[in-house]
Scaffold this motif. Structure first.
Motif, PDB file in Angstrom:
ATOM      1  N   GLY A 211      17.354   5.989  -8.895  1.00 20.50           N
ATOM      2  CA  GLY A 211      17.929   7.253  -9.326  1.00 20.50           C
ATOM      3  C   GLY A 211      17.225   8.400  -8.640  1.00 20.50           C
ATOM      4  O   GLY A 211      16.356   8.203  -7.798  1.00 20.50           O
ATOM      5  N   SER A 212      17.619   9.614  -9.002  1.00 23.00           N
ATOM      6  CA  SER A 212      17.006  10.793  -8.395  1.00 23.00           C
ATOM      7  C   SER A 212      16.767  11.874  -9.436  1.00 23.00           C
ATOM      8  O   SER A 212      16.630  13.046  -9.097  1.00 23.00           O
ATOM      9  N   SER A 213      16.734  11.505 -10.717  1.00 23.24           N
ATOM     10  CA  SER A 213      16.666  12.544 -11.745  1.00 23.24           C
ATOM     11  C   SER A 213      15.877  12.151 -12.998  1.00 23.24           C
ATOM     12  O   SER A 213      15.740  12.966 -13.907  1.00 23.24           O
TER      13      SER A 213
ATOM     14  N   ALA B 155       8.719  -4.736  -8.005  1.00 26.63           N
ATOM     15  CA  ALA B 155       9.435  -4.541  -6.738  1.00 26.63           C
ATOM     16  C   ALA B 155      10.846  -4.022  -6.957  1.00 26.63           C
ATOM     17  O   ALA B 155      11.581  -4.510  -7.807  1.00 26.63           O
ATOM     18  N   PHE B 156      11.206  -3.026  -6.163  1.00 34.61           N
ATOM     19  CA  PHE B 156      12.603  -2.543  -6.112  1.00 34.61           C
ATOM     20  C   PHE B 156      13.155  -2.972  -4.749  1.00 34.61           C
ATOM     21  O   PHE B 156      13.968  -3.892  -4.663  1.00 34.61           O
ATOM     22  N   ALA B 157      12.721  -2.340  -3.678  1.00 27.91           N
ATOM     23  CA  ALA B 157      13.163  -2.709  -2.327  1.00 27.91           C
ATOM     24  C   ALA B 157      11.895  -2.888  -1.497  1.00 27.91           C
ATOM     25  O   ALA B 157      11.284  -1.916  -1.056  1.00 27.91           O
TER      26      ALA B 157
ATOM     27  N   TYR C  24      20.306   3.506   3.919  1.00 28.89           N
ATOM     28  CA  TYR C  24      19.402   3.281   2.777  1.00 28.89           C
ATOM     29  C   TYR C  24      20.156   2.639   1.618  1.00 28.89           C
ATOM     30  O   TYR C  24      19.663   1.696   0.994  1.00 28.89           O
ATOM     31  N   TYR C  25      21.356   3.152   1.343  1.00 25.99           N
ATOM     32  CA  TYR C  25      22.091   2.651   0.174  1.00 25.99           C
ATOM     33  C   TYR C  25      22.800   1.319   0.438  1.00 25.99           C
ATOM     34  O   TYR C  25      23.586   0.858  -0.367  1.00 25.99           O
ATOM     35  N   ILE C  26      22.524   0.695   1.568  1.00 22.28           N
ATOM     36  CA  ILE C  26      22.867  -0.723   1.785  1.00 22.28           C
ATOM     37  C   ILE C  26      21.583  -1.555   1.689  1.00 22.28           C
ATOM     38  O   ILE C  26      21.522  -2.532   0.952  1.00 22.28           O
TER      39      ILE C  26
ATOM     40  N   ASN D 207      21.072  13.646  -2.697  1.00 25.32           N
ATOM     41  CA  ASN D 207      19.792  14.317  -2.890  1.00 25.32           C
ATOM     42  C   ASN D 207      18.711  13.792  -1.977  1.00 25.32           C
ATOM     43  O   ASN D 207      17.679  14.412  -1.781  1.00 25.32           O
ATOM     44  N   ASP D 208      18.933  12.572  -1.511  1.00 21.18           N
ATOM     45  CA  ASP D 208      17.886  11.858  -0.778  1.00 21.18           C
ATOM     46  C   ASP D 208      18.011  12.031   0.734  1.00 21.18           C
ATOM     47  O   ASP D 208      17.308  11.358   1.479  1.00 21.18           O
ATOM     48  N   ILE D 209      18.889  12.935   1.189  1.00 26.21           N
ATOM     49  CA  ILE D 209      19.154  12.967   2.644  1.00 26.21           C
ATOM     50  C   ILE D 209      17.921  13.258   3.489  1.00 26.21           C
ATOM     51  O   ILE D 209      17.831  12.785   4.601  1.00 26.21           O
TER      52      ILE D 209
END
Ligand code: GLN
Length: 490
Positions: A129-131, A204-206, A308-310, A424-426
């Motif tokens: 997430g980002s929030s 671990a996440f990624a 990133y989102y892959i 938000n993550d650009i």
């Protein structure tokens, strides 16, 4: 209350050394402040008895001549870092009762340096997430405007440092989770080079993107923590045996001879005009320090968010397969049969965003789509790495950009729009994809009084230059010394 609640770690260290304050007094004050601002929901859990015990031990050790660097300093940890006290929840229903039998390597290092560990801070579930709204324990509020998010996923750590609820905190950063909340809360946040700090004991996440990092009042504080946390760990095969840098500023008085790259692709229509202005003004401060500014191009920047989102969900779907209802955490009741137990436990245990990532990840890795998505993403990741490599080889010593395209947004504003949230993550995901160190520095405020951050991105293993540039910038400016005006009890 001492006035040390909002003080940099280096000041707290000096006050403890000179016995102006005891660790017990200081720890009590922090615990009081944590209770007074419970409404921010920065912490998931606190360990009051244990923290006070650690503080008393630190005071005794000091009395007998111990000079460990963090002796008696109260710190906080993001709740995806395991430690033996309390639970490590990852802000997930799945792990709400999970107790770790061991400490993460970074926790062990903090303990060895004498730190007092106050508690575990809130995050987006499993750091997705980002929030900090994707938390089973509810959202964290931004201390600068409580109707807004603190950023994510280390939003609890950022809010804790900004609101005087810990002297400093650890976070993790997979795609910006230290730097973006740092920018939203006016906190100095460092994501080190991939492999700098052991990931042993980090849920671990990624795995090819995750890094532990620091959230502090100053770059000098970050340097102090880095000098303790960096280094090879035999328990993490991806940690690297690199010399720990010398962060001493006495050898670097300015940035003469350094070239700072300004990537044109980061200053587009996606960026708020106010942020562009404030960050551009900050570049002048770096010029005053003797650096030369140079416009550069990182041509594959627009591929970063989709790449990133892959990759991140692909790795997440694999990492989170271990949560099956048998080995950890939540186990569904009243089900018969193994498949049903897996399915029901995961259905009940995971929140919406985590399920979305697992589904996306499983899809891009599936045999029919692997080539079209995952393999392509690995290739574009290489192109993004190459962009940085070329810039550092030929054009600049480090890169300066905004950290985020906007300032802190309202709670609820982006929760139903994952793409808006992802965008938000650009400016932050690129450093993770390329494995590079990156530092958020508070650099001003917008017209609504919300913090703005700038990001310095460096060559691999060159945290030293980033932190020195940060220290020099913070000697010259006072943005990092501003504090939110918080009122108790409202
Ligand atoms: N916002 C990004 C995500 O949701 C980054 C998260 C992180 O750095 N842990 O994946």
């Amino acid at each position: 209350m001492t006035d040390l609640l909002f003080a940099p770690l280096t000041d707290v260290q000096r006050a403890l050394e000179s016995k102006t304050v005891s660790s017990e007094e200081l720890t009590k004050d922090f615990l009081k402040q944590i209770h007074a601002f419970d409404r921010l929901n920065a912490y998931i859990s606190t360990f009051e008895e244990e923290a006070l015990q650690q503080a008393r031990t630190a005071d005794k050790k000091r009395a007998s001549g111990d000079t460990s660097p963090l002796l008696g300093v109260p710190l906080a940890l993001k709740d995806n870092i395991v430690m033996t006290e309390g639970e490590t929840t990852c802000a997930s229903n799945f792990l709400k009762d999970y107790q770790s039998p061991f400490d993460a390597t970074c926790v062990e290092k903090l303990r060895n340096a004498g730190a007092v560990l106050l508690g575990k801070t809130n995050l987006d579930e499993f750091s997705m997430g980002s929030s900090t709204e994707n938390s089973f324990f509810g959202a964290t509020s931004n201390p600068w405007d409580e109707t807004r998010v603190p950023g994510g996923t280390s939003g609890g750590s950022a809010a804790a440092v900004a609101a005087g609820l810990a002297t400093a905190a650890l976070g993790t950063d997979t795609g910006g989770s230290i730097r973006q909340p740092g920018a939203f809360c006016s906190v100095t946040g460092l994501k080190p080079t991939y492999g700098r700090i052991s990931r042993y004991g980090i849920v671990a996440f990624a795995s090819s993107l995750d890094q532990v990092g620091t959230m502090t009042h100053t770059a000098e504080d970050a340097a102090l923590l880095c000098s303790l946390l960096f280094g090879k760990d035999p328990l993490d095969a991806t940690s690297m045996d690199k010399e720990v840098p010398d962060f001493d500023l006495s050898t670097t008085k300015d940035l003469k001879g350094k070239t700072i790259g300004i990537p044109q692709e980061y200053f587009t229509d996606a960026l708020s005009g106010e942020i562009a202005q404030v960050v551009t003004a900050a570049t002048k401060e770096f010029e005053k320090l003797g650096a030369t500014l140079r416009e550069i191009s990182l041509p594959n920047t627009e591929l970063a968010v989709p790449t990133y989102y892959i990759i991140a969900p692909a790795e997440a779907s694999s990492n989170l397969a271990r949560f099956d209802g048998l080995r950890y955490g939540t186990r569904a009741k009243d089900v018969y049969g193994l498949k049903e137990l897996y399915a029901q436990s995961r259905t009940e245990g995971f929140g919406k965003e985590v399920k979305r990532r697992i589904l996306t990840g499983a899809y891009v890795l599936s045999s029919g789509y692997y080539d079209a998505y995952y393999l392509q993403a690995l290739k574009t990741r290489r192109l993004i790495q190459q962009d940085f490599h070329t810039a550092f080889e030929h054009e600049c010593d480090f890169i300066l950009s905004p950290t985020t395209p906007t300032t802190a947004f309202q709670k609820g504003e982006n929760v139903d729009d994952p793409i808006a949230m992802y965008l938000n993550d650009i400016y932050t995901v690129t450093a993770n994809l390329a494995g590079l160190p990156a530092l958020n520095l508070p650099c001003g405020f917008d017209s609504q009084g919300l913090p703005i951050g700038l990001q310095l991105t460096g060559k691999a293993w060159d945290e030293e230059l980033l932190l020195k540039a940060g220290m020099l910038y913070q000697r010259q400016t006072d943005w990092h010394t501003r504090r939110p005006s918080l009122t108790e009890g409202s």
